[in-house]
Enzyme design. Structure first.
Site, PDB file in Angstrom:
ATOM      1  N   MET A  51      59.021  91.907  22.169  1.00 14.74           N
ATOM      2  CA  MET A  51      59.824  92.759  21.297  1.00 14.74           C
ATOM      3  C   MET A  51      60.937  93.447  22.076  1.00 14.74           C
ATOM      4  SD  MET A  51      56.610  94.540  19.276  1.00 14.74           S
ATOM      5  CE  MET A  51      57.447  94.811  17.740  1.00 14.74           C
ATOM      6  N   ASP A  52      62.156  93.307  21.580  1.00 11.25           N
ATOM      7  CA  ASP A  52      63.265  94.064  22.151  1.00 11.25           C
ATOM      8  C   ASP A  52      63.061  95.550  21.833  1.00 11.25           C
ATOM      9  OD1 ASP A  52      65.910  94.553  23.237  1.00 11.25           O
ATOM     10  OD2 ASP A  52      66.558  94.819  21.164  1.00 11.25           O
ATOM     11  N   LYS A  53      63.618  96.428  22.662  1.00 10.95           N
ATOM     12  CA  LYS A  53      63.470  97.864  22.395  1.00 10.95           C
ATOM     13  C   LYS A  53      64.531  98.385  21.429  1.00 10.95           C
ATOM     14  CE  LYS A  53      65.117 101.090  25.048  1.00 10.95           C
ATOM     15  NZ  LYS A  53      65.853 101.982  24.129  1.00 10.95           N
ATOM     16  N   THR A  54      65.777  98.296  21.839  1.00  8.28           N
ATOM     17  CA  THR A  54      66.858  98.908  21.066  1.00  8.28           C
ATOM     18  C   THR A  54      67.050  98.195  19.730  1.00  8.28           C
ATOM     19  OG1 THR A  54      67.978  99.535  23.108  1.00  8.28           O
ATOM     20  CG2 THR A  54      69.284  99.576  21.080  1.00  8.28           C
TER      21      THR A  54
END
Length: 400
Positions: A45-48
């Protein structure tokens, strides 16, 4: 014996699953990806914009050097205005709130360029200007020249969970530092807990430094070994490819063939929303994009969460598992019934009308079993139509 029930065992379940997910704001490009969702074991999962809301706020901005604060802020806003990133938008918005206007009339910006994973560079009135993170300024040899008190301030901002950046002007060094914060989505921690409960391993991928990444990770219930920080876009791609290689034992098989392989329970899902996430989304067995993300991410992904609610990710995975169970149930039921009919026929107990009833009944049974995936509102009070969008392959439910 007619094999109709066996033939429609899978398609009817796919159609019902796609209709149900679309009704709940999840667009899936086909039945294959719905089946893959049911076999996902690892989620990157990407954060931003994914675990976080992607709505940054400028918290701190400290200027240095001989130039006035207004002039420095004008340069910074001019650089960030052309960057297509939520962080850049927050910086420009914060500067405008201070009453600083962009100096377009007497300042010329040329050679503006994005530096992946680092920041921006350009020429303002003939001088090279850099804007970006500490990694960029370490690479160009400017970070170590910062005064110790400024470094300490930057560390304090990082410990607060902020994303810290700097701007330099040729011949003057670093002239400002700033901190931008992004709020975590309220459902992120709950989604991570649900994924773990389902036996799925979550991994957070971010370009932020380790301290900021750990601060965000603690808020969403991620352990330190579940966080990968200071990543370039190509690093995210390599991590996803590594997860796929470990899942397939080094086999380079495609997603479709992996469904039928012994490794189907270790498939990899990637969730992201930005241009930088597109390569990783394409490399994963199934890519999931947030509906408000970049056009390239939406185009590259196999699944889109229209309302950007991460709860829909858990729902999609659970629906994929239900679809796989329904397919197995339908196939087993169809084969078992055929065996029973053949046995009765061999012993002379099966009449023609009995075989016809068995075939028609089996088709009705597998169809009804598949339709149980549909939400109750669709079955009782609404008429639905399944259509295929020829331009992008999405299946959409239209409710009149």
């Amino acid at each position: 014996a007619c094999p109709c029930a066996l033939i429609i065992s899978s398609p009817v379940v796919y159609v019902a699953g796609l209709a149900a997910t679309a009704q709940n704001g999840v667009l899936i490009k086909g039945g294959m990806f719905l089946e893959i969702l049911g076999h996902v074991k690892k989620v990157a999962m990407d954060k931003t914009g994914t675990l976080s809301q992607g709505e940054f706020v400028l918290l701190h901005l400290k200027t240095m050097g001989n130039r006035s604060r207004e002039e420095i802020l004008g340069y910074l806003a001019l650089m960030e205005e052309r960057a297509h990133h939520p962080l850049a938008e927050a910086i420009v918005s914060g500067i405008e709130k201070e009453g600083v206007k962009l100096p377009r009339s007497h300042v010329a910006l040329t050679d503006h360029m994005h530096l992946p994973g680092e920041g921006l560079t350009g020429l303002i009135n003939g001088k090279i200007v850099h804007v970006g993170n500490a990694r960029l300024f370490r690479r160009i040899g400017m970070y170590d020249r910062l005064p110790d008190d400024v470094k300490q301030i930057a560390k304090e901002w990082v410990s607060e969970g902020g994303t810290v950046g700097f701007m330099s002007i040729e011949g003057e060094g670093i002239v400002c530092c700033y901190s931008v914060a992004d709020a975590v989505r309220p459902e992120s921690a709950g989604v991570i807990r649900k994924l773990k409960k389902l036996g799925i391993e979550p991994i957070m991928l971010t370009g932020d430094n380790k301290a900021t990444a750990l601060a965000i990770g603690r808020q969403v219930c991620l352990a330190e070994d579940e966080i990968q920080s200071e990543l370039y876009p190509e690093d995210k791609l390599c991590i996803v490819q590594g997860l796929k290689a470990s899942a397939s034992g080094g086999d380079s098989a495609t997603s479709g063939s992996l469904i039928l392989s012994k490794k189907r329970h270790e498939l990899v899902l990637m969730v992201g929303d930005g241009v930088n996430d597109a390569p990783a989304l394409a490399a994963a067995h199934v890519g999931v994009a947030m509906g408000a993300g970049a056009a390239l991410a939406l185009e590259t992904s196999d699944v889109t969460l229209l309302d950007c609610n991460l709860e829909k990710l858990v729902y999609s995975i659970e629906m994929g598992r239900r679809v796989n169970r329904k397919i197995v149930e339908n196939v087993l039921f169809s084969l078992t019934l055929k065996v029973v009919v053949i046995v009765f026929a061999l012993f002379g107990y099966m009449q023609l009308w009995g075989a016809i009833v068995a075939d028609v009944g089996a088709m009705l049974a597998v169809t009804i079993n598949g339709m149980t995936l549909l939400p109750s509102a669709l079955k009782t009070s609404r008429k639905t139509t399944m259509v295929e969008n020829e331009s992008n392959g999405y299946y959409i439910v239209e409710v009149p």
